[in-house]
Design a protein around this motif. Structure first.
Motif, PDB file in Angstrom:
ATOM      1  N   UNK A  48       0.828  -1.201   0.000  1.00 23.95           N
ATOM      2  CA  UNK A  48       0.000   0.000   0.000  1.00 23.95           C
ATOM      3  C   UNK A  48       0.869   1.260   0.000  1.00 23.95           C
ATOM      4  N   UNK A  49       2.059   1.160   0.606  1.00 21.28           N
ATOM      5  CA  UNK A  49       2.983   2.302   0.590  1.00 21.28           C
ATOM      6  C   UNK A  49       3.469   2.602  -0.820  1.00 21.28           C
ATOM      7  N   UNK A  50       3.631   1.552  -1.630  1.00 21.23           N
ATOM      8  CA  UNK A  50       4.060   1.752  -3.016  1.00 21.23           C
ATOM      9  C   UNK A  50       3.006   2.559  -3.775  1.00 21.23           C
ATOM     10  N   UNK A  51       1.727   2.230  -3.563  1.00 24.38           N
ATOM     11  CA  UNK A  51       0.655   2.968  -4.245  1.00 24.38           C
ATOM     12  C   UNK A  51       0.691   4.441  -3.879  1.00 24.38           C
ATOM     13  N   UNK A  52       0.928   4.740  -2.610  1.00 17.46           N
ATOM     14  CA  UNK A  52       1.005   6.136  -2.181  1.00 17.46           C
ATOM     15  C   UNK A  52       2.247   6.813  -2.759  1.00 17.46           C
ATOM     16  N   UNK A  56      -0.505   5.922  -7.632  1.00 16.69           N
ATOM     17  CA  UNK A  56      -1.251   5.140  -8.608  1.00 16.69           C
ATOM     18  C   UNK A  56      -2.492   4.548  -7.959  1.00 16.69           C
ATOM     19  N   UNK A  57      -3.569   4.380  -8.738  1.00 16.43           N
ATOM     20  CA  UNK A  57      -4.719   3.646  -8.204  1.00 16.43           C
ATOM     21  C   UNK A  57      -4.340   2.184  -7.968  1.00 16.43           C
ATOM     22  N   UNK A  58      -5.082   1.536  -7.097  1.00 19.78           N
ATOM     23  CA  UNK A  58      -4.851   0.130  -6.763  1.00 19.78           C
ATOM     24  C   UNK A  58      -5.888  -0.728  -7.471  1.00 19.78           C
ATOM     25  N   UNK A  59      -5.420  -1.796  -8.098  1.00 19.08           N
ATOM     26  CA  UNK A  59      -6.330  -2.835  -8.592  1.00 19.08           C
ATOM     27  C   UNK A  59      -6.262  -3.986  -7.593  1.00 19.08           C
ATOM     28  N   UNK A  60      -7.367  -4.205  -6.893  1.00 26.12           N
ATOM     29  CA  UNK A  60      -7.446  -5.235  -5.855  1.00 26.12           C
ATOM     30  C   UNK A  60      -8.296  -6.392  -6.366  1.00 26.12           C
ATOM     31  N   UNK A  88       0.364  -3.223 -15.060  1.00 22.46           N
ATOM     32  CA  UNK A  88       1.633  -2.937 -14.376  1.00 22.46           C
ATOM     33  C   UNK A  88       2.057  -1.480 -14.538  1.00 22.46           C
ATOM     34  N   UNK A  89       1.713  -0.885 -15.671  1.00 18.13           N
ATOM     35  CA  UNK A  89       2.105   0.496 -15.927  1.00 18.13           C
ATOM     36  C   UNK A  89       1.223   1.510 -15.212  1.00 18.13           C
ATOM     37  N   UNK A  90      -0.021   1.142 -14.968  1.00 16.71           N
ATOM     38  CA  UNK A  90      -0.974   2.150 -14.492  1.00 16.71           C
ATOM     39  C   UNK A  90      -1.569   1.873 -13.113  1.00 16.71           C
ATOM     40  N   UNK A  91      -1.362   0.687 -12.563  1.00 15.06           N
ATOM     41  CA  UNK A  91      -1.954   0.331 -11.268  1.00 15.06           C
ATOM     42  C   UNK A  91      -0.900  -0.333 -10.383  1.00 15.06           C
ATOM     43  N   UNK A 129      -5.263   5.488  -4.034  1.00 18.75           N
ATOM     44  CA  UNK A 129      -4.043   5.038  -3.335  1.00 18.75           C
ATOM     45  C   UNK A 129      -4.221   4.879  -1.830  1.00 18.75           C
ATOM     46  N   UNK A 130      -5.217   5.550  -1.224  1.00 22.59           N
ATOM     47  CA  UNK A 130      -5.461   5.408   0.212  1.00 22.59           C
ATOM     48  C   UNK A 130      -6.614   4.436   0.504  1.00 22.59           C
ATOM     49  N   UNK A 131      -6.855   3.494  -0.447  1.00 21.58           N
ATOM     50  CA  UNK A 131      -7.708   2.305  -0.236  1.00 21.58           C
ATOM     51  C   UNK A 131      -9.208   2.551  -0.314  1.00 21.58           C
ATOM     52  N   UNK A 132      -9.639   3.696  -0.799  1.00 23.63           N
ATOM     53  CA  UNK A 132     -11.073   3.959  -0.914  1.00 23.63           C
ATOM     54  C   UNK A 132     -11.556   3.476  -2.289  1.00 23.63           C
ATOM     55  N   UNK A 133     -12.643   2.691  -2.337  1.00 19.27           N
ATOM     56  CA  UNK A 133     -13.093   2.108  -3.608  1.00 19.27           C
ATOM     57  C   UNK A 133     -13.839   3.119  -4.472  1.00 19.27           C
ATOM     58  N   UNK A 134     -13.625   3.033  -5.790  1.00 20.44           N
ATOM     59  CA  UNK A 134     -14.407   3.882  -6.694  1.00 20.44           C
ATOM     60  C   UNK A 134     -15.060   3.087  -7.830  1.00 20.44           C
ATOM     61  N   UNK A 135     -14.670   1.818  -8.034  1.00 22.77           N
ATOM     62  CA  UNK A 135     -15.370   0.965  -8.994  1.00 22.77           C
ATOM     63  C   UNK A 135     -15.052  -0.479  -8.657  1.00 22.77           C
TER      64      UNK A 135
END
Length: 697
Positions: A48-52, A56-60, A88-91, A129-135
């Motif tokens: 999660x630190x990498x996303x911040x 980048x947005x996270x794909x979970x 890999x390039x965008x998430x 990046x701070x784990x809040x879902x949008x889709x």
């Protein structure tokens, strides 16, 4: 993972060759994705630190090892180089085993269900990046998935502020608790009326709840069975038996090896989704055990026995822990291990018997599933002629040749076993095995329950009194959720009842006290996670039943039993506070809260503690205990004097033993409720009368 985020990017071809960050993970599900070209990360603070850090947005993506559609998406989507390169390039891509992190699965499943109206696995969610879902959604074919992620990246980059505002609003709604006004505890009359209204939801032809798919829902049917024991309602008995008969004879039941598949994709219990989950084996064996006693039904006893034997033979590790699941697929094909053709039967049994059994079981060249046949043991009542064999004829012939069918099927590649040992699911299995040992006198099941309980208490119980969630490939997943505590406490209470070993009661009480301290919700009930468990979007409370009963409701059963045993008022006070706090949702979400209603039915009483003292080897002692075990009374806690006698540890914890037991060598039963006991009796008939004046069993 290292303490510092590793942000070095790698090509999809390099990842495919050397493996991604899931390589060597303890979780079988994560290892199934370790050579995807997607640069998967595990769920951990570093990822999660990498996303911040990269903004980048996270794909979970969430799933589990036995999930058929997870395998499909892994092959068709996540193994695609083009899709992997874009991800890999965008998430920052994170893969989660839902069975190791149910807290993560729970909150994002709620989001997807609210967004789309349905849920399931694989669960694919896109986060800030701070784990809040949008889709989020479930499974996607490759082309649609690629189009989706391209659009989401464009929207995230061009409308970032809007996305973050919406995500913040969604997160606040996810952690917002419903506002319920406490009310009076639901009374027995209302519970019985609710159960009667549930009958309108039952499929009158095939049993089970109406719908295009069928889930077993064992907790629902155990509740209905308990209400039937109060009312003797013949319509309720008919619907319970209709369901049990059709599940037991249908394709959802593995008639050769024992055990049940997860659900069926159509309403007749014929075509299953083939994975076998430990929780289904535990809950369904308990249901069939109790039903066998209520209806004095030998076939129900056989189904329960086969299911428990299946688990002890095929889902138990050398240390005694129980594996989580068997895969739906083998050799990349769904259900191939379980399917038959007429030729298969002839090769397994010889031409004559094979043809006869194929006719009896309706195994045809056309098949009932993708050109093959799922076996059922249903009567041929739809073939109208005088010589049609009865169900008993079919079952007898099948039973005689079942070993040969098993030998033939053993030549096929077995579905993969997920050996992960989950505390909660093992608790359910300990409960079922101990219950089966008591009812059917199977000492091997009692030993299996002991071994599993001892393994968990030795390896999953931390020094501070907390429980680990799971162990897997020598890894221990800490941070048990409420389910882990509730189901394990329930299991070891049943094991204490079956064995008389006081250490299990001591562990159950210590864990109950831990839950009351660390999971307590002051207004009533318990939170899903402990006070110290990381709650990335806030602590949740989960009150509804799912395929397993609500852990909150199980804790209410536990509190009542521990109160009955110890007479400690604080357990009863927490039970009453919780029943009052959730009386409102119990009234309008009743179909999703049947185990709460079962707890309220238990609270309404009567609930007895029965102590059978005296020489446990005597004939009279056995007659008294057999009187109880034959009925498997749902709201009676039976404690036999163990062969070594009651000890000072029993006397210290159990007032009914300390205050009422006489020093006599003659077997004597004491029927007690907190503060009062009936007259001691040495006669099984009188014991039956004392216990069953308010029941119809």
């Amino acid at each position: 993972m290292t303490n510092q985020p590793d942000t070095k990017s790698r090509s999809s071809s390099e990842i495919r060759k050397n493996g991604n960050r899931l390589r060597g993970a303890g979780s079988l599900y994560l290892r199934q994705h370790q050579y995807n070209p997607v640069d998967w990360h595990p769920w951990c603070p570093e990822s999660r630190a990498i996303a911040l850090a990269e903004d980048k947005p996270i794909f979970l993506s969430i799933g589990y090892a036995a999930c058929h559609w997870c395998h499909v998406m892994e092959r068709e989507v996540f193994d695609d180089n083009h899709i992997a390169d874009f991800l890999n390039n965008h998430f920052i891509c994170i893969k989660v085993d839902r069975e190791e992190h149910p807290d993560v699965d729970q909150i994002y499943m709620r989001f997807v269900q609210g967004l789309t109206g349905s849920g399931g696995w694989p669960l694919n969610v896109f986060l800030t990046p701070d784990l809040k879902p949008f889709f989020g959604a479930t499974t996607y074919p490759a082309e649609l998935f690629l189009n989706l992620i391209q659009k989401l990246v464009d929207i995230f980059q061009s409308k970032r502020n809007m996305i973050e505002q919406q995500a913040q609003s969604i997160a606040e709604q996810l952690i917002k608790e419903s506002s319920w006004i406490p009310g009076p505890i639901v009374d027995q009359t209302s519970i019985i009326q609710s159960a009667g209204s549930f009958l309108s939801l039952v499929d009158p032809i095939w049993g089970g709840l109406e719908g295009r798919m069928k889930f077993p829902m064992p907790s629902f049917w155990r509740f209905m069975l308990h209400v039937y024991r109060k009312t003797a309602d013949p319509k309720m008995a008919k619907m319970i038996r209709l369901t049990l008969d059709n599940m037991g004879s249908g394709g959802i039941h593995d008639h050769i090896e024992g055990g049940f598949h997860r659900y069926t994709v159509e309403p007749t219990w014929l075509i299953p989704h083939f994975e076998k989950m430990l929780y289904d084996q535990a809950l369904l064996s308990s249901l069939y055990l109790e039903a066998s006693a209520v209806f004095n039904h030998s076939r129900y006893r056989e189904i329960a026995s086969d299911t428990l034997d299946f688990v002890t033979h095929h889902m138990t590790n050398p240390h005694g822990g129980f594996a989580t699941s068997l895969d739906a697929d083998s050799e990349g094909q769904e259900g191939s291990y379980y399917l038959w053709s007429p030729r298969d039967l002839q090769q397994a049994l010889g031409s004559e018997i094979g043809k006869k059994l194929a006719h009896f079981l309706r195994v045809t060249e056309e098949g009932n599933f993708e050109g093959k046949n799922i076996l059922t043991l249903r009567p041929l009542d739809r073939i109208i002629h005088d010589s049609a064999p009865t169900l008993q004829d079919v079952q007898a012939l099948f039973r005689a040749h079942k070993p040969s069918l098993q030998t033939y099927r053993d030549r096929r590649p077995r579905p993969t076993l997920d050996t992960k040992v989950i505390t909660s699911l093992n608790g359910l299995m300990i409960d079922a095995l101990a219950r089966g040992a008591s009812i059917l006198g199977r000492h091997d099941w009692l030993q299996a329950a002991r071994k599993a309980a001892d393994f968990l208490l030795d390896h999953h119980l931390e020094k501070n009194g907390s429980l680990a969630r799971a162990s897997n490939q020598a890894e221990i997943q800490s941070g048990g959720i409420l389910d882990d505590y509730a189901y394990l406490i329930q299991g070891i209470l049943t094991l204490f009842e079956a064995s008389g070993e006081i250490s299990y009661l001591e562990h159950a009480m210590a864990l109950t006290d831990y839950v009351m301290e660390e999971f307590d919700r002051r207004e009533g009930g318990f939170y899903y996670t402990s006070r110290t468990h990381p709650a990335f979007l806030g602590r949740q409370i989960d009150i509804t039943d799912n395929v397993t009963p609500s852990a909150n409701a199980v804790m209410l059963h536990v509190l009542h039993i521990v109160y009955i045993l110890t007479s400690n008022r604080r357990y009863r006070e927490k039970l009453e506070t919780s029943l009052r706090a959730f009386s409102q949702p119990m009234s309008y979400q009743s179909i999703d809260m049947v185990w709460w209603q079962d707890a309220a039915l238990m609270y309404a009483g009567p609930f007895y503690q029965v102590v059978v003292a005296g020489n446990p080897r005597s004939t009279k002692h056995r007659q008294l205990t057999d009187t109880l075990r034959a009925y498997t009374a749902p709201f009676v806690f039976l404690l036999e004097e163990p062969p070594t006698g009651f000890t000072h540890r029993h006397d210290a914890l159990l007032p009914a033993i300390r205050n009422e037991r006489k020093t006599t060598t003659q077997a004597t039963a004491y029927v007690c409720q907190p503060g009062t006991c009936m007259a001691p009796t040495q006669q099984p008939e009188e014991l039956h009368k004392q216990l069953h004046s308010d029941w119809n069993f």
